[in-house]
Design a protein around this motif. Structure first.
Motif, mmCIF file in Angstrom:
data_model
loop_
_atom_site.group_PDB
_atom_site.id
_atom_site.type_symbol
_atom_site.label_atom_id
_atom_site.label_comp_id
_atom_site.label_asym_id
_atom_site.label_seq_id
_atom_site.Cartn_x
_atom_site.Cartn_y
_atom_site.Cartn_z
ATOM 1 N N LEU A 102 33.927 54.327 44.222
ATOM 2 C CA LEU A 102 34.887 54.291 43.122
ATOM 3 C C LEU A 102 35.052 52.876 42.562
ATOM 4 O O LEU A 102 35.322 52.702 41.376
ATOM 5 C CB LEU A 102 36.247 54.810 43.593
ATOM 6 C CG LEU A 102 36.247 56.215 44.221
ATOM 7 C CD1 LEU A 102 37.630 56.536 44.762
ATOM 8 C CD2 LEU A 102 35.810 57.254 43.203
ATOM 9 N N GLU A 103 34.890 51.897 43.444
ATOM 10 C CA GLU A 103 35.059 50.501 43.025
ATOM 11 C C GLU A 103 34.363 49.598 44.018
ATOM 12 O O GLU A 103 34.395 49.829 45.231
ATOM 13 C CB GLU A 103 36.545 50.144 42.952
ATOM 14 C CG GLU A 103 36.839 48.702 42.584
ATOM 15 C CD GLU A 103 38.332 48.377 42.591
ATOM 16 O OE1 GLU A 103 38.684 47.243 42.219
ATOM 17 O OE2 GLU A 103 39.134 49.249 42.985
ATOM 18 N N ARG A 104 33.719 48.574 43.479
ATOM 19 C CA ARG A 104 33.148 47.521 44.325
ATOM 20 C C ARG A 104 33.204 46.224 43.528
ATOM 21 O O ARG A 104 32.549 46.097 42.495
ATOM 22 C CB ARG A 104 31.698 47.824 44.696
ATOM 23 C CG ARG A 104 31.034 46.638 45.420
ATOM 24 C CD ARG A 104 29.594 46.879 45.728
ATOM 25 N NE ARG A 104 29.015 45.702 46.380
ATOM 26 C CZ ARG A 104 27.913 45.718 47.104
ATOM 27 N NH1 ARG A 104 27.248 46.851 47.287
ATOM 28 N NH2 ARG A 104 27.464 44.609 47.650
ATOM 29 N N GLU A 105 33.993 45.276 44.019
ATOM 30 C CA GLU A 105 34.086 44.003 43.322
ATOM 31 C C GLU A 105 34.577 42.910 44.256
ATOM 32 O O GLU A 105 35.274 43.178 45.232
ATOM 33 C CB GLU A 105 35.030 44.105 42.120
ATOM 34 C CG GLU A 105 36.493 44.345 42.474
ATOM 35 C CD GLU A 105 37.405 44.232 41.267
ATOM 36 O OE1 GLU A 105 36.985 43.624 40.263
ATOM 37 O OE2 GLU A 105 38.545 44.739 41.342
ATOM 38 N N THR A 107 37.070 40.042 44.442
ATOM 39 C CA THR A 107 38.291 39.724 43.723
ATOM 40 C C THR A 107 39.308 39.108 44.663
ATOM 41 O O THR A 107 39.177 39.187 45.893
ATOM 42 C CB THR A 107 38.870 41.006 43.074
ATOM 43 O OG1 THR A 107 40.010 40.662 42.279
ATOM 44 C CG2 THR A 107 39.284 42.014 44.133
ATOM 45 N N HIS A 127 36.202 44.056 47.715
ATOM 46 C CA HIS A 127 37.054 45.244 47.699
ATOM 47 C C HIS A 127 36.181 46.454 47.395
ATOM 48 O O HIS A 127 35.508 46.503 46.359
ATOM 49 C CB HIS A 127 38.144 45.098 46.632
ATOM 50 C CG HIS A 127 39.170 46.184 46.669
ATOM 51 N ND1 HIS A 127 39.913 46.559 45.568
ATOM 52 C CD2 HIS A 127 39.587 46.996 47.688
ATOM 53 C CE1 HIS A 127 40.741 47.524 45.898
ATOM 54 N NE2 HIS A 127 40.557 47.821 47.168
ATOM 55 N N VAL A 128 36.178 47.406 48.317
ATOM 56 C CA VAL A 128 35.360 48.610 48.157
ATOM 57 C C VAL A 128 36.246 49.835 48.344
ATOM 58 O O VAL A 128 36.925 49.967 49.358
ATOM 59 C CB VAL A 128 34.209 48.657 49.191
ATOM 60 C CG1 VAL A 128 33.336 49.893 48.947
ATOM 61 C CG2 VAL A 128 33.371 47.399 49.131
ATOM 62 N N ARG A 129 36.216 50.714 47.348
ATOM 63 C CA ARG A 129 36.936 51.984 47.457
ATOM 64 C C ARG A 129 35.923 53.114 47.399
ATOM 65 O O ARG A 129 35.086 53.163 46.497
ATOM 66 C CB ARG A 129 37.970 52.139 46.343
ATOM 67 C CG ARG A 129 39.082 51.096 46.401
ATOM 68 C CD ARG A 129 40.243 51.443 45.472
ATOM 69 N NE ARG A 129 39.828 51.579 44.091
ATOM 70 C CZ ARG A 129 39.888 52.720 43.403
ATOM 71 N NH1 ARG A 129 40.322 53.840 43.979
ATOM 72 N NH2 ARG A 129 39.503 52.747 42.133
ATOM 73 N N THR A 130 36.000 54.013 48.385
ATOM 74 C CA THR A 130 34.997 55.067 48.541
ATOM 75 C C THR A 130 35.674 56.410 48.765
ATOM 76 O O THR A 130 36.669 56.504 49.490
ATOM 77 C CB THR A 130 34.086 54.769 49.751
ATOM 78 O OG1 THR A 130 33.557 53.448 49.638
ATOM 79 C CG2 THR A 130 32.950 55.768 49.837
ATOM 80 N N ASP A 143 39.885 52.762 51.437
ATOM 81 C CA ASP A 143 40.226 51.577 50.630
ATOM 82 C C ASP A 143 40.050 50.361 51.540
ATOM 83 O O ASP A 143 40.853 50.121 52.445
ATOM 84 C CB ASP A 143 41.671 51.689 50.132
ATOM 85 C CG ASP A 143 42.023 50.597 49.128
ATOM 86 O OD1 ASP A 143 41.220 49.659 48.952
ATOM 87 O OD2 ASP A 143 43.112 50.672 48.531
#
Length: 233
Positions: A102-105, A107, A127-130, A143
């Protein structure tokens, strides 16, 4: 350590535990010192020391410097926990696993993360959301924050071919961690991702791992309603 030495301390450990379990040595009793036990078993004192350390780690005896070793009055019972690989956990339940990033950045982390890890809020983290699926149903929302300075190699990992959880289990050494298990009400985001009602009861795990004094990763795992965890003592 040679094979014979390994067998020696394991044999002594087994005999010490037998005497405790069968009440040859009662709770609170002081057991013979290392010199006497070494003489009894016909081995080096260091071998006895190793065996007693193992028994102490199992919670059956209490060792105090200059005071000797006593059988514990209230033996500690320990559960062994492993960091599971989500893919295997899903597949072992007979379902097909897949995941969506969902997100990988990289930050700057929020204060709640830096405070918990003892890191500067001026240094970026990964930050990785899966979202993990079991067959076609949401199974777990992950998260995760990763301390890049502790494990630089993660920057080049393709999380489409392997998820962050599995890669870290296989590649990120850690010496300790803390885990909190809780029941929670799904937030609006969690409810949407897990296809549940807002406020539905879900099982949550908050876990932090450390390598020495260096934090490695902090993760919040929110499971879909109905998830159950099982462990052994």
């Amino acid at each position: 350590m040679t094979l014979s030495e390994i067998n020696s301390w394991q044999t002594i450990k087994a005999e010490v535990m037998r005497r405790i379990v069968e009440r040859v040595w009662l709770p609170g009793d002081q057991i013979p010192n290392e010199v006497d036990l070494a003489e009894e078993f016909g081995c080096a004192r260091a071998t006895v020391n190793r065996a007693l350390r193992e028994v102490a780690e199992a919670g059956l005896v209490e060792r105090r410097r200059k005071a000797g070793t006593r059988v514990a009055l209230n033996p500690t019972r320990k559960a062994t926990l492993e960091i599971p690989i989500t893919r295997l956990e899903v597949e072992q339940r007979g379902w097909r696993w897949r995941h969506v990033i969902l997100e990988r950045e990289e930050t700057l982390p929020p204060a709640v993360v830096t405070t918990r890890l003892g890191l500067s809020d001026k240094i970026p983290m990964l930050h990785v959301r899966t979202l993990h699926y079991a067959d076609n149903s949401p199974f777990l929302y992950e998260d995760r924050w990763v301390n890049i300075s502790a494990i630089e190699a993660i920057r080049s990992v393709n999380f489409q071919s392997i998820d962050a959880n599995e890669w870290l289990v296989q590649n990120a050494p850690f010496t300790r961690g803390d885990i909190t298990f809780s029941a929670a009400n799904a937030t609006e985001l969690e409810a949407e991702l897990l296809e549940a009602k807002k406020g539905a009861a879900i099982f949550v795990i908050d876990r932090t791992t450390w390598n020495g004094d260096i934090p490695v990763t902090l993760v919040r795992l929110a499971y879909a309603p109905g998830y159950r965890v099982h462990t052994e003592l």
